[in-house]
Enzyme design. Structure first.
Site, PDB file in Angstrom:
ATOM      1  CB  CYS A   1      -2.282   1.833   9.494  1.00  0.00           C
ATOM      2  SG  CYS A   1      -3.614   1.514   8.368  1.00  0.00           S
TER       3      CYS A   1
ATOM      4  CG  ASN B   1      -0.268   0.004   2.519  1.00  0.00           C
ATOM      5  OD1 ASN B   1       0.721  -0.686   2.712  1.00  0.00           O
ATOM      6  ND2 ASN B   1      -0.760   0.794   3.461  1.00  0.00           N
TER       7      ASN B   1
HETATM    8  N1  PMP Z   1      -3.577  -4.335   4.856  1.00  0.00           N
HETATM    9  C1  PMP Z   1      -3.261  -3.476   3.891  1.00  0.00           C
HETATM   10  C2  PMP Z   1      -2.359  -3.918   2.781  1.00  0.00           C
HETATM   11  C3  PMP Z   1      -3.765  -2.174   3.934  1.00  0.00           C
HETATM   12  O1  PMP Z   1      -3.428  -1.296   2.978  1.00  0.00           O
HETATM   13  C4  PMP Z   1      -4.608  -1.802   5.001  1.00  0.00           C
HETATM   14  C5  PMP Z   1      -5.199  -0.405   5.100  1.00  0.00           C
HETATM   15  N2  PMP Z   1      -4.407   0.611   4.660  1.00  0.00           N
HETATM   16  C6  PMP Z   1      -4.904  -2.745   5.998  1.00  0.00           C
HETATM   17  C7  PMP Z   1      -4.361  -3.999   5.878  1.00  0.00           C
HETATM   18  C8  PMP Z   1      -5.779  -2.406   7.181  1.00  0.00           C
HETATM   19  O2  PMP Z   1      -7.078  -2.192   6.762  1.00  0.00           O
HETATM   20  P1  PMP Z   1      -8.235  -1.767   7.805  1.00  0.00           P
HETATM   21  O3  PMP Z   1      -7.823  -0.419   8.309  1.00  0.00           O
HETATM   22  O4  PMP Z   1      -9.449  -1.729   6.926  1.00  0.00           O
HETATM   23  O5  PMP Z   1      -8.326  -2.760   8.840  1.00  0.00           O
END
Ligand code: PMP
Length: 384
Positions: A326, A153
């Protein structure tokens, strides 16, 4: 928000209006718990089953029951990594993850170390592509779960999943693939790709935030992370988020239908953006030049800070990210950028643009102009 250009679809996707209207299919005053046997409950059950079929179809899963709905990619990653490792620990107490996995994979994998598991992080090259030879050494017959994401990401790089699956299966383990960013943008086929566990995010498909799913290949044993009732085969106890699940299903259906055209459209904008931004002085692409997500353009600039870039771009009406939302509160250098070999100071000057339906090629000159202005302004005042 007139004239704003939103380029952070990896952090939050606008919920698609078609998906919202689908979520309004339930009659006013509707309340139904899928675990009940009266009419309202059956209606809710039907909505969940319909969504399960649509999500399964998006990823080429022939059994709809292989989909477990949950609250998002973080939860799916936790169930996959923790749940599969703990359930299969008789076969070994070792897990492997690529060094650039999302923290919602890395943290449960690290946490398993407290219960006697060992963890090996498999390295990636300077583009973020997993080193398959190193993966071959890292994964042993003791490895119960190996986690390699479909695509990253922060830098957009797509991983060689089929090759990774072969390595993992040769040694008798399970392959978990976090496809939060790739699903709906790449043609994923869990059966063709040899995927045992696959993480999906509802919001990344254009559904509501706080929805997600885990695909579990039939026959793969996983233990619950949360314990409670028997919903979602006991793997995600608690009353289902019926409307959220229905919306995720519809988002998956639309994504499957529209993916070829929409991914091509986004890739064309991405390529223009990459070409424009990398012509700025001391601006470099991060991640793979060609094997990258169609909606993803990521850069680093020397001698300036990502947070300053984000704020300066915001003042010019453009929302961009500087790495993963995150981890943005930690202010630490991104583990992804360090793992691809950047020095700390290089890793701090990152800008990530992720595209979506609201973006068009006409916006590229304004974005590139804003980047030029931002970089010039920040470099003029930098102490670096
Ligand atoms: N895995 C990946 C590869 C992500 O890009 C993300 C969110 N950016 C997540 C997990 C976590 O997703 P969520 O916040 O919907 O739990």
């Amino acid at each position: 928000m007139e004239d704003r250009i939103y380029l952070d679809h990896a952090a939050a996707m606008p919920v698609r209006p078609e998906v919202l209207s689908f979520g309004r299919q339930f009659p006013d005053g509707f309340a139904g718990n899928p675990s009940t046997l009266y009419r309202e409950g059956l209606l809710a059950q039907e909505a969940v089953s319909g969504a399960r079929e649509k999500v399964a179809a998006l990823i080429g899963a022939s059994a709809a029951e292989s989909i477990v709905f949950c609250s998002g990619a973080t939860e799916a990653n936790n169930i996959a990594v923790r749940g599969a490792a703990l359930r299969n620990k008789k076969s070994g107490k070792h897990v492997v993850a690529s060094a650039i996995e999302h923290i919602s994979v890395l943290n449960p994998a690290k946490d398993l170390q407290k219960t006697g598991f060992s963890l090996t992080l498999a390295p990636v090259d300077r583009y973020g592509t997993i080193d398959l030879d190193a993966l071959g050494t890292a994964v042993t017959p003791e490895t119960v779960v190996t986690s390699v994401h479909y695509a990253n990401n922060e830098i957009g790089t797509i991983e060689p999943i089929r090759e990774a699956a072969e390595i993992v299966h040769d040694r008798g383990g399970l392959l978990h693939v976090d496809a939060a960013d790739a699903a709906g943008r790449m043609p994923i086929d869990v059966e063709r790709d040899g995927i045992d566990l696959l993480t999906l995010s509802g919001n990344q498909l254009g559904g509501l935030q706080g929805t997600g799913a885990l695909y579990i290949r039939p026959g793969v044993r996983v233990q619950p992370v949360l314990v409670g009732g028997g919903q979602e085969r006991g793997l995600r106890p608690g009353t289902e988020n019926v409307v959220g699940i229905a919306c995720m299903g519809e988002a998956a259906r639309l994504a499957k239908e529209e993916m070829p055209g929409e991914s091509r459209r986004l890739a064309a904008i991405r390529d223009r953006l990459i070409s424009g931004v990398t012509s700025v002085e001391e601006a470099y692409l991060t991640g793979h030049p060609t094997e990258r997500l169609p909606h993803h353009a990521s850069f680093r600039f020397s001698r300036i800070e990502g947070e300053s870039i984000q704020l300066a771009m915001d003042m010019l009406g453009i929302a961009v990210a500087t790495g993963s939302a995150c981890t943005s509160r930690t202010l630490e250098a991104s583990h992804v950028l360090l793992a691809i070999g950047l020095a700390h100071e290089e890793a701090h000057g990152s800008m990530v643009a992720t595209l979506g339906r609201g973006n068009s090629v006409d916006q590229v000159p304004r974005i590139v102009g804003a980047v030029e202005e931002t970089v010039k302004r920040l470099r003029a005042i930098t102490p670096l």
